[in-house]
Write an enzyme that holds these catalytic residues in place. Structure first.
Site, PDB file in Angstrom:
ATOM      1  N   GLY A  25       0.839  -1.196   0.000  1.00 52.41           N
ATOM      2  CA  GLY A  25       0.000   0.000   0.000  1.00 52.41           C
ATOM      3  C   GLY A  25       0.867   1.235   0.000  1.00 52.41           C
ATOM      4  O   GLY A  25       2.070   1.180   0.263  1.00 52.41           O
ATOM      5  N   GLY A  28      -0.330   9.098   1.567  1.00 54.18           N
ATOM      6  CA  GLY A  28       0.138  10.445   1.290  1.00 54.18           C
ATOM      7  C   GLY A  28       1.624  10.592   1.541  1.00 54.18           C
ATOM      8  O   GLY A  28       2.324  11.316   0.826  1.00 54.18           O
ATOM      9  N   PHE A  29       2.123   9.902   2.555  1.00 55.47           N
ATOM     10  CA  PHE A  29       3.523  10.089   2.932  1.00 55.47           C
ATOM     11  C   PHE A  29       4.378   8.845   2.711  1.00 55.47           C
ATOM     12  O   PHE A  29       5.579   8.928   2.648  1.00 55.47           O
ATOM     13  CB  PHE A  29       3.654  10.382   4.436  1.00 55.47           C
ATOM     14  CG  PHE A  29       2.678  11.367   4.968  1.00 55.47           C
ATOM     15  CD1 PHE A  29       2.706  12.672   4.522  1.00 55.47           C
ATOM     16  CD2 PHE A  29       1.746  11.002   5.926  1.00 55.47           C
ATOM     17  CE1 PHE A  29       1.818  13.595   5.020  1.00 55.47           C
ATOM     18  CE2 PHE A  29       0.849  11.923   6.431  1.00 55.47           C
ATOM     19  CZ  PHE A  29       0.883  13.226   5.977  1.00 55.47           C
ATOM     20  N   LYS A  47       6.118   0.509   7.298  1.00 55.98           N
ATOM     21  CA  LYS A  47       5.774   1.795   6.691  1.00 55.98           C
ATOM     22  C   LYS A  47       7.061   2.588   6.501  1.00 55.98           C
ATOM     23  O   LYS A  47       7.785   2.837   7.468  1.00 55.98           O
ATOM     24  CB  LYS A  47       4.789   2.525   7.617  1.00 55.98           C
ATOM     25  CG  LYS A  47       4.226   3.802   7.066  1.00 55.98           C
ATOM     26  CD  LYS A  47       3.024   4.245   7.875  1.00 55.98           C
ATOM     27  CE  LYS A  47       2.586   5.644   7.510  1.00 55.98           C
ATOM     28  NZ  LYS A  47       1.351   6.040   8.166  1.00 55.98           N
ATOM     29  N   ASP A 139      -9.296  11.771  11.432  1.00 58.90           N
ATOM     30  CA  ASP A 139      -9.267  11.363  10.014  1.00 58.90           C
ATOM     31  C   ASP A 139      -9.905   9.983   9.867  1.00 58.90           C
ATOM     32  O   ASP A 139      -9.386   9.100   9.192  1.00 58.90           O
ATOM     33  CB  ASP A 139      -7.829  11.360   9.493  1.00 58.90           C
ATOM     34  CG  ASP A 139      -7.777  11.374   7.965  1.00 58.90           C
ATOM     35  OD1 ASP A 139      -8.823  11.668   7.337  1.00 58.90           O
ATOM     36  OD2 ASP A 139      -6.708  11.081   7.406  1.00 58.90           O
TER      37      ASP A 139
HETATM   38  P1  ADP Z   1      -0.036   7.415   4.891  1.00 58.36           P
HETATM   39  O1  ADP Z   1       0.233   7.779   6.318  1.00 58.36           O
HETATM   40  O2  ADP Z   1       1.064   7.795   3.958  1.00 58.36           O
HETATM   41  O3  ADP Z   1      -1.378   7.888   4.421  1.00 58.36           O
HETATM   42  P2  ADP Z   1      -1.050   4.840   5.561  1.00 58.36           P
HETATM   43  O4  ADP Z   1      -0.622   4.605   6.957  1.00 58.36           O
HETATM   44  O5  ADP Z   1      -2.453   5.306   5.354  1.00 58.36           O
HETATM   45  O6  ADP Z   1      -0.049   5.832   4.821  1.00 58.36           O
HETATM   46  O7  ADP Z   1      -0.803   3.516   4.724  1.00 58.36           O
HETATM   47  C1  ADP Z   1      -1.031   3.484   3.323  1.00 58.36           C
HETATM   48  C2  ADP Z   1      -1.708   2.182   2.938  1.00 58.36           C
HETATM   49  O8  ADP Z   1      -0.847   1.084   3.219  1.00 58.36           O
HETATM   50  C3  ADP Z   1      -2.992   1.894   3.697  1.00 58.36           C
HETATM   51  O9  ADP Z   1      -4.089   2.522   3.133  1.00 58.36           O
HETATM   52  C4  ADP Z   1      -3.062   0.385   3.607  1.00 58.36           C
HETATM   53  O10 ADP Z   1      -3.589  -0.015   2.368  1.00 58.36           O
HETATM   54  C5  ADP Z   1      -1.593  -0.021   3.666  1.00 58.36           C
HETATM   55  N1  ADP Z   1      -1.232  -0.314   5.071  1.00 58.36           N
HETATM   56  C6  ADP Z   1      -0.882   0.578   6.017  1.00 58.36           C
HETATM   57  N2  ADP Z   1      -0.645  -0.021   7.187  1.00 58.36           N
HETATM   58  C7  ADP Z   1      -0.864  -1.333   6.992  1.00 58.36           C
HETATM   59  C8  ADP Z   1      -0.827  -2.486   7.839  1.00 58.36           C
HETATM   60  N3  ADP Z   1      -0.504  -2.370   9.122  1.00 58.36           N
HETATM   61  N4  ADP Z   1      -1.128  -3.693   7.305  1.00 58.36           N
HETATM   62  C9  ADP Z   1      -1.461  -3.794   5.994  1.00 58.36           C
HETATM   63  N5  ADP Z   1      -1.527  -2.741   5.146  1.00 58.36           N
HETATM   64  C10 ADP Z   1      -1.230  -1.526   5.630  1.00 58.36           C
END
Ligand code: ADP
Length: 676
Positions: A25, A28-29, A47, A139
């Site tokens: 996935g 934004g960041f 992440k 959010d």
């Molecule tokens: P940002 O902070 O850049 O918006 P996110 O934390 O929303 O990033 O993560 C982006 C995407 O990655 C999520 O929408 C999800 O699809 C995937 N993702 C994030 N964390 C997890 C996790 N713990 N397990 C599985 N997929 C994840």
């Protein structure tokens, strides 16, 4: 609490303790990759953020990290470790293989009241806990709720959360979040109470679960804001009176008239079929140190239990924290509390806990590319099982330090039961129901009020309007045997029928999967059914227990894909000649066709019309849309694949970047226009 900071060693610290797999996935960041903790064998999500790219958003990441360090709850995604280098930040998180709640909703069009209740209770539980710790999430939306392997929700993305110093009853001013979910007081730029704004978002979210679309929606942001500030929305006819009432109580324009999270805990709608209030207290309070985990760590580290406990209690979110929390996670799922044995012949000095694994896998990691793995997937399968949460010694929720409404009164008597049960399973939700249509909505509210039109939010991103932006390109090559992008250049990938592309790699995997697709509900694709897809992930999930080889299979499948991709061209050749054969999941749209090339051609002919750039890699189309300033507004993949029993063609969809609802409309538009 300090984070683990390594200088100039890039991702070394990460690779010492984790195997890093493919991107699962991006937001934004961040880019998020699947990983595996070597010592425990547990899967994790990693992440990854580049500090340079973060620029002004770096404080948001810090906010998220600090919040996640403080939050430990069964419906909040757990943070295990933070690694900060001079250029990057890695957050090692609990892995949620079920994807985003958003994708689940669009796959099912909408959820039944019963299934919505299962999820909503978990959302109330998470929010009551988050508020009790003094945080407002700000959010809340279905993209920020992930589904774990037991089909339970986990809240993510605390980058916009706030923790007012004087408690949650103190007013906030910063306007943030996604416009469609933002409370009226927030978009009007008024001072607001974080927990009240979260309740509004919970109302929007619950509406989206029950209806498959948003209560307030418009391409024009001023109209959208006006709709929100008026608080008028249409209740579709399939909503029960009780549901309509609850939605109305949450989406009250006047925050003081809005229902509170505390009231939601035992709201009649929430209690229906359960007859018990939502359990919101943490079942995993950090103040409780698990003796079994400490013992295992102490043995492995050759330290005393006391010093190991002291080390864990520092909560540095370094590798020690990760090992402890991952062991605890294993225990909670009924797995043995064991660390992997040291490699044969290894002396004390090379204990993995002392030095990290000395026998590192040949693993190469690049910031831009998917991690490339050479290693045995046996390790993966060795640890993959389907143990649900099981009973562990009970303890009182000492970690609870606030109240579900976030007020600072420390009296926990109101909310903390003295004994807690570990089992988090909920009644089996009803899954089948008629396909709704948007037109079926009954209009039972009038939009007559005037609003001040004072909006503090930036305009929402303009949806990619396929009709408006249609740029028919009759010159597009539609044969699947060509690798093209819309610029007409050849991509690096090789054709589905070519000799060395990833597309040739599918046969082998096809043989390794497709074990239990016989009992699938198969829904042929039709324009009327657009996003309706198979829901394999939850089939057989009754009683809350996951079938062996269920959802986890998807990630194994991806892992295998990666390994096959790693093979040399000569080894790859001949492995796959056609599209991948995959197990139907809820992100796969079924067609009624049997010829994958034809389906691919049909999609290929439509993408340019919809102003979608793409590159083709075999049967996978990596799609992008661009905004006015040359920024990628949306990135997603469409993969033509084969389902078994019956052998029909499916289209796997995956959103990688961009607004979820815009993505939904765009992909539905592409697939229905393609007439597949
Ligand atoms: P940002 O902070 O850049 O918006 P996110 O934390 O929303 O990033 O993560 C982006 C995407 O990655 C999520 O929408 C999800 O699809 C995937 N993702 C994030 N964390 C997890 C996790 N713990 N397990 C599985 N997929 C994840």
């Amino acid at each position: 609490m300090p984070t683990e900071r390594t200088k100039d060693h890039g991702a070394e610290e990460l690779h010492k303790h984790y195997r890093v797999y493919e991107t699962i996935g991006s937001g934004g960041f961040a880019k998020v990759k699947l990983g595996q903790h070597i010592l425990t064998g547990e899967k994790v999500a990693i992440k990854i953020m580049n500090k340079k790219d973060l620029a002004d958003d770096l404080p948001r990441v810090k906010v998220e990290i600090e919040a996640m360090k403080n939050l430990s709850h069964q419906h909040v995604c757990r943070l295990y470790q933070v690694i900060e280098t001079s250029t990057q930040i890695f957050m090692v998180l609990e892995y949620c293989p079920g994807g985003e709640l958003f994708d689940y909703i669009i796959a099912k069009d909408r959820l039944s009241e019963e299934e919505t209740r299962v999820f909503f209770r978990q959302i109330v539980s998470a929010m009551a806990y988050v508020h009790s710790q003094g945080y407002a999430h700000r959010d809340l939306k279905p993209e920020n709720l992930l589904i774990d392997e037991d089909h339970n929700l986990k809240l993510i993305d605390f980058g916009l959360c706030a923790r007012p110093k004087g408690g949650l009853s103190y007013e906030l001013m910063t306007c943030c979040g996604s416009p469609a979910y933002a409370a009226p007081e927030l978009i009007q730029g008024k001072a607001y109470i974080g927990s009240e704004a979260d309740v509004w978002s919970m109302g929007v979210l619950m509406f989206a679960l029950l209806c498959g679309y948003l209560p307030f929606d418009d391409d024009n942001c001023m109209i959208l804001y006006r709709k929100i500030t008026r608080g008028k929305y249409d209740n579709p006819r399939w909503l029960s009176p009780g549901t309509i009432l609850l939605l109305n109580q949450m989406m009250q324009v006047d925050p003081k008239r809005r229902v509170t999270v505390r009231q939601l805990l035992d709201h009649p709608w929430v209690m229906k079929d359960y007859n018990s209030p939502v359990e919101w207290f943490s079942k995993q309070p950090l103040c409780h140190i698990d003796e079994d985990c400490i013992t295992e760590m102490a043995v492995n580290m050759k330290r005393s239990r006391e010093s190991t406990t002291a080390l864990v209690k520092e909560w540095r979110y370094d590798h020690t924290t990760a090992i402890y929390l991952l062991l605890l996670s294993k225990k909670q799922r009924g797995k043995p509390v064991r660390l992997r044995p040291e490699p044969a012949g290894c002396e004390d000095s090379c204990s993995p806990l002392h030095q990290g694994l000395q026998t590192r896998e040949a693993l190469h990691f690049s910031e831009d590319e998917d991690a490339v793995i050479v290693g045995s997937l046996d390790l993966c399968s060795e640890y993959i099982d389907d143990c649900p949460w099981v009973s562990v010694p009970q303890h009182t929720p000492q970690g609870v330090r606030g109240r579900p409404d976030g007020t600072t009164n420390k009296d926990t008597r109101l909310t903390s039961p003295s004994v807690e049960r570990r089992c988090a399973y909920s009644p089996n939700p009803e899954r089948g129901r008629a396909t709704p249509r948007r037109q079926e909505r009954g209009e039972n509210k009038e939009n007559k009020e005037n609003s001040g039109d004072i909006f503090a939010l930036p305009p929402p991103r303009t949806p990619v309007s396929s009709k408006k932006n249609a740029r028919p390109n009759k010159n597009v090559l539609t044969t699947p045997n060509q690798n093209t992008n819309t610029s007409g250049t050849k991509s690096n990938a090789v054709t589905p029928k070519g000799g060395s592309s990833a597309s040739k790699e599918h046969n082998k995997k096809g043989a390794a999967e497709n074990k239990d697709s016989a009992n699938l509900e198969i829904l042929a694709f039709s324009p009327e059914r657009r996003s309706r897809s198979l829901d394999m992930a939850v089939k057989g999930d009754s009683g809350g227990k996951k079938k062996r080889g269920g959802k986890v299979f998807g990630s194994l499948e991806r892992g295998l894909d990666k390994v096959i991709t790693m093979l040399t061209p000569s080894k790859r050749r001949g492995l796959r000649d056609g599209p991948r054969k995959i197990k139907a999941q809820y992100n796969v749209t079924l067609t009624s066709q049997t010829n994958p090339d034809q389906v691919l051609n049909q999609i290929l002919s439509i993408l340019p019309e919809k102003n979608i750039d793409f590159t083709q890699q075999g049967y996978t189309l990596k799609c992008q849309t661009w905004g006015d300033f040359g920024k990628v507004t949306m990135a997603f993949e469409l993969e033509v694949c084969m389902l078994q029993r019956p052998e029909v063609v499916g289209v796997r969809r995956q959103r990688l970047k961009g607004d979820a609802w815009v993505y939904k409309h765009l992909v539905e538009d592409v697939l229905s226009t393609s007439r597949i």
